[in-house]
Design an enzyme around this catalytic site. Structure first.
Site, PDB file in Angstrom:
ATOM      1  N   GLU A 158      38.942  38.851  34.858  1.00 45.07           N
ATOM      2  CA  GLU A 158      37.515  38.645  34.990  1.00 45.07           C
ATOM      3  C   GLU A 158      37.091  38.581  36.457  1.00 45.07           C
ATOM      4  O   GLU A 158      36.094  39.153  36.841  1.00 45.07           O
ATOM      5  CB  GLU A 158      37.137  37.342  34.260  1.00 45.07           C
ATOM      6  N   ASP A 159      37.874  37.871  37.263  1.00 45.47           N
ATOM      7  CA  ASP A 159      37.398  37.525  38.599  1.00 45.47           C
ATOM      8  C   ASP A 159      37.981  38.361  39.733  1.00 45.47           C
ATOM      9  O   ASP A 159      37.561  38.222  40.872  1.00 45.47           O
ATOM     10  CB  ASP A 159      37.719  36.049  38.904  1.00 45.47           C
TER      11      ASP A 159
ATOM     12  N   ASP B  39      42.273  25.083  29.708  1.00 45.46           N
ATOM     13  CA  ASP B  39      41.302  25.500  30.716  1.00 45.46           C
ATOM     14  C   ASP B  39      40.126  24.522  30.725  1.00 45.46           C
ATOM     15  O   ASP B  39      39.689  24.030  31.763  1.00 45.46           O
ATOM     16  CB  ASP B  39      40.834  26.918  30.339  1.00 45.46           C
TER      17      ASP B  39
ATOM     18  N   HIS C  76      44.970  33.832  33.355  1.00 45.43           N
ATOM     19  CA  HIS C  76      43.782  33.804  32.491  1.00 45.43           C
ATOM     20  C   HIS C  76      42.474  34.168  33.180  1.00 45.43           C
ATOM     21  O   HIS C  76      41.537  34.600  32.532  1.00 45.43           O
ATOM     22  CB  HIS C  76      43.670  32.482  31.727  1.00 45.43           C
TER      23      HIS C  76
ATOM     24  N   HIS D 271      43.730  26.142  40.090  1.00 44.05           N
ATOM     25  CA  HIS D 271      43.218  25.999  38.720  1.00 44.05           C
ATOM     26  C   HIS D 271      44.135  26.676  37.685  1.00 44.05           C
ATOM     27  O   HIS D 271      44.639  25.995  36.781  1.00 44.05           O
ATOM     28  CB  HIS D 271      41.776  26.504  38.645  1.00 44.05           C
TER      29      HIS D 271
HETATM   30 MN    MN Z   1      39.672  29.043  33.974  1.00 43.64          MN
END
Ligand code: MN
Length: 744
Positions: free
Chosen positions: A92-93, A153, A88, A63
């Site tokens: 966050e992940d 995105d 990106h 992705h």
């Molecule tokens: Mn994304």
């Protein structure tokens, strides 16, 4: 989440080939440092997302790599954006932190990644979606790249949305067509905009999408033959110019064809401009304009032009930077064909918008169109009183598609959105000119402030110190700038009134030995006001009489009421007003639908009158504040607004029960015939032949052309489609279209 799979050789191959594809897609020159940075970002991202998989089961890292490729290839962004796109999702992940990124890549990239992370993290399905949009849009003015990467995105997520549950798809589609598609348009990213619209249509109106796609495919050979017939004689003459050029016919997008079908109320077969012919010349910058006009002259020598369809966006580019010469000519078989003439440079700007615009920016010495627009957005954001929904609404009104060119008395040109009024013009000159505007002259004639501007108008504003905006002005403007300036002036007025009202209440409360600060909110709530300021202003204006304040108790210095005085709606009402005539269809039983997988009767739902769903339609449920749970079609005209701004109140709904029931479906029938004959045939077909009931039928028309509105009672979409087909085949009937509601 699918079980975490170990890296397989296949996965690794997949990832490496995606990365190679990304490197190949980079169109700008990059040096060794850039190359190293991209490699480093790639390695960090691969490592960080190592154990994650997407809903579809493929490795997650594909992705961000693909988002980076879209940034590079489809938007034309450079190495900074590519690195940021690769990273990106890591903050966050995964366990990678912003501090890590700042250390390794510096402030610029860290700030972009931070912006993208915040957009994601602050997303909270329980707050109005508008808040989230406000965040997306606020990033625009700091670094447009944040928004551009966000769009890449979004488009990748839309392209791969199949693995998501339907209700999520619908919500993402609504958001996309509400904000991302218009934003892409505003930033000049035409390809992205078109793709957003097509992907949305594929989700919300799949059947129609497939049907048009199939018909486009079926007619391809025919169309190409026609295009060649149109182009061949042009080539001969263009060759004589001895320049490099490209010429081709491009099919229009499925969603734009569908819009045309709906708007013009004609079937696919009757739409001839399914494509546009584009001629792109490769010449030096200073020769662009004369060559484009030479090409125009060749085109119109060969095919007859329709003069009023000539659009010259070369002399005056659109405010999103678009430059091109458009004309419509009459091609073989008398069909209208749109021809677009432009240079390679203009084509790049048209396809890739913002990024390409910056690439050529230094060369041009005119006031930058984007800068002016971004200034407008900054204006909107300065207004701190504005709530998020207001902000988004105002912002959207800045995303205009069409524009109008007008002049100041000195001859300076101003570009405003199409539909803009004389008062909008005043505000576009200066806030003070707007505030104090008393009279406006257009072409030396006095016009109302709400006069809609036309191309070429010369506008002169008279001001007076004593003038100030009032409520009515809001109805006379369309631009976000004017609206937000008027609103803030009105709020300022309100604040002054409120100060005086506050003193009145303070006096009243001090008699009762009550503290204003402690009690104001409770009193505001009692009278149904959103906040204390509205309460204070209403007191001053005399809308509320303080001597009314009777039925209350005082407990520990607090005023208490047993029942609210009146109800004021807290949120905008979205449902259309109830039809004047009650539904004649049989009351439907409450077990036709499951909502979020549970039997619908628990929700006590009803069917929305703004779109009249019929069993078999794609639907969703919306929890209204005062209206209970309503079932809407996903194609409902209000769906976009509901799902976008009140997404947390939409629920998944499905038809669960095929037992017979009755629904209302509204159709518009047009054709050429004398009225009475048609009425007989239509009613005969519906009632006698098909055995369905007609709830109402009205017709209007003249000179042999008529338009009829018919309201049918049907059991499901199969029956409805049967009726539509049967009606279409009747003599004297040209079109039959389902509409959302009748305006009886
Ligand atoms: Mn994304």
């Amino acid at each position: 989440m699918p079980p975490v799979a170990q890296d397989t050789i296949d996965d690794r191959k997949l990832i490496q080939s995606a990365y190679r594809k990304l490197l190949k897609s980079i169109k700008v020159n990059i040096d060794e440092t850039d190359r190293k940075n991209i490699r480093k970002a790639y390695e960090i991202a691969v490592e960080a997302h190592h154990e994650q998989r997407r809903k579809s089961g493929e490795p997650y890292i594909l992705h961000p790599i693909e988002v980076a490729r879209i940034c590079a290839e489809e938007i034309g962004l450079g190495p900074t954006a590519i690195v940021a796109a690769l990273l990106h999702d890591v903050v966050e992940d995964t366990s990678v932190t912003l501090v890590d990124i700042r250390e390794r890549f510096g402030d610029k990239i860290a700030n972009i990644v931070d912006g993208l992370t915040k957009l994601k993290r602050d997303f909270n399905p329980n707050t109005a979606q508008a808040e989230n949009f406000k965040k997306v849009l606020s990033t625009l003015v700091y670094d447009v790249r944040v928004v551009l990467i966000k769009m890449a995105d979004r488009v990748h997520n839309m392209r791969t949305i199949g693995a998501m549950p339907k209700h999520k798809q619908l919500r993402i589609a609504a958001e996309t067509s509400y904000i991302y598609a218009p934003l892409a348009h505003r930033l000049g990213l035409y390809n992205l905009k078109t793709e957003f619209q097509d992907l949305c249509m594929k989700i919300t109106e799949r059947d129609q999408y497939d049907e048009i796609a199939r018909k486009l495919q079926d007619t391809k050979r025919q169309r190409n033959a026609y295009i060649n017939e149109f182009i061949d004689p042009l080539r001969e003459k263009l060759d004589e110019l001895k320049i490099k050029y490209r010429i081709h016919g491009r099919p229009k997008s499925i969603s734009s064809i569908y819009n045309k079908i709906k708007k013009k109320n004609v079937p696919f077969e009757e739409i001839y401009d399914l494509f546009a012919v584009r001629i792109i010349v490769d010449v030096a910058r200073e020769k662009e304009k004369p060559i484009c006009w030479q090409v125009y002259s060749i085109v119109t020598d060969v095919h007859t032009p329709i003069p009023e369809r000539l659009k010259d966006w070369i002399t005056t580019p659109k405010s999103n930077g678009y430059e091109s010469l458009h004309t419509t000519v009459i091609g073989p078989k008398g069909r209208y064909v749109e021809v677009q003439i432009r240079s390679e440079r203009m084509d790049e700007i048209a396809e890739r918008g913002f990024a390409a615009h910056w690439k050529y920016k230094e060369i041009k010495n005119q006031q930058d169109l984007y800068d002016a627009w971004l200034d407008n957005i900054r204006d909107l954001m300065e207004d701190v009183d504005k709530d998020a929904l207001e902000f988004v609404t105002d912002f959207k009104s800045n995303l205009f598609n069409e524009e109008v060119f007008v002049y100041t008395p000195k001859g300076d040109m101003k570009i405003l959105p199409k539909g803009a009024t004389a008062l909008d013009f005043a505000f576009s000159i200066h806030t003070d000119v707007g505030y104090h505007c008393t009279a406006i002259k257009v072409n030396n004639r006095l016009v109302p402030m709400g006069y809609e501007l036309e191309n070429g108008d010369q506008v002169q504003v008279t001001t007076s110190k004593n003038q100030k905006p009032n409520e009515d002005w809001l109805k006379m403007v369309v631009t976000g700038r004017a609206k937000s300036k008027i609103k803030s002036a009105l709020r300022e007025d309100l604040r002054k009134l409120a100060d005086m009202g506050k003193e009145m209440l303070e006096r009243k409360l001090s008699h009762l030995k009550l503290d204003l600060d402690i009690n104001a909110d409770n009193i505001a709530k009692h009278y149904g006001f959103k906040n204390r300021m509205d309460l204070f202003a209403s007191i001053y204006n005399g809308y509320i009489n303080l001597s009314d304040l009777r039925e209350y108790r005082i407990e520990h210095g607090r005023i208490m009421f047993d029942s609210p005085k009146s109800k004021i709606q807290e949120e905008p009402v979205i449902e259309a007003p109830a039809p004047k005539r009650p539904r004649k269809a049989k009351a439907v039983s409450k077990n036709l639908i499951t909502i979020n997988g549970e039997p619908g009767e628990q929700y006590d739902y009803s069917f929305a009158s703004c779109c009249n769903p019929v069993m078999g339609d794609d639907i969703f449920a919306f929890v209204g504040t005062n209206t209970g749970v309503k079932i809407h079609r996903t194609a409902c005209p209000n769906a976009e607004n509901m799902m976008t701004n009140f997404g947390y109140r939409t629920l998944n709904a499905e038809w669960s029960n095929q037992t017979s029931s009755e629904f209302i479906a509204n159709l518009v029938i047009t054709g050429i015939d004398d009225g009475p004959g048609v009425i007989e045939r239509v009613t005969g077909e519906i009632s006698s032949k098909l055995g369905m009931n007609i709830r109402s039928f009205s017709m209007a028309g003249d000179e042999g052309y008529y338009e009829g509105k018919i309201s049918l009672i049907v059991a499901n979409t199969n029956q409805l489609n049967l009726a539509i087909r049967a009606l279409k085949s009747l003599k004297g009937v040209s079109t039959v279209t389902r509409i959302d509601q009748t305006d009886e």
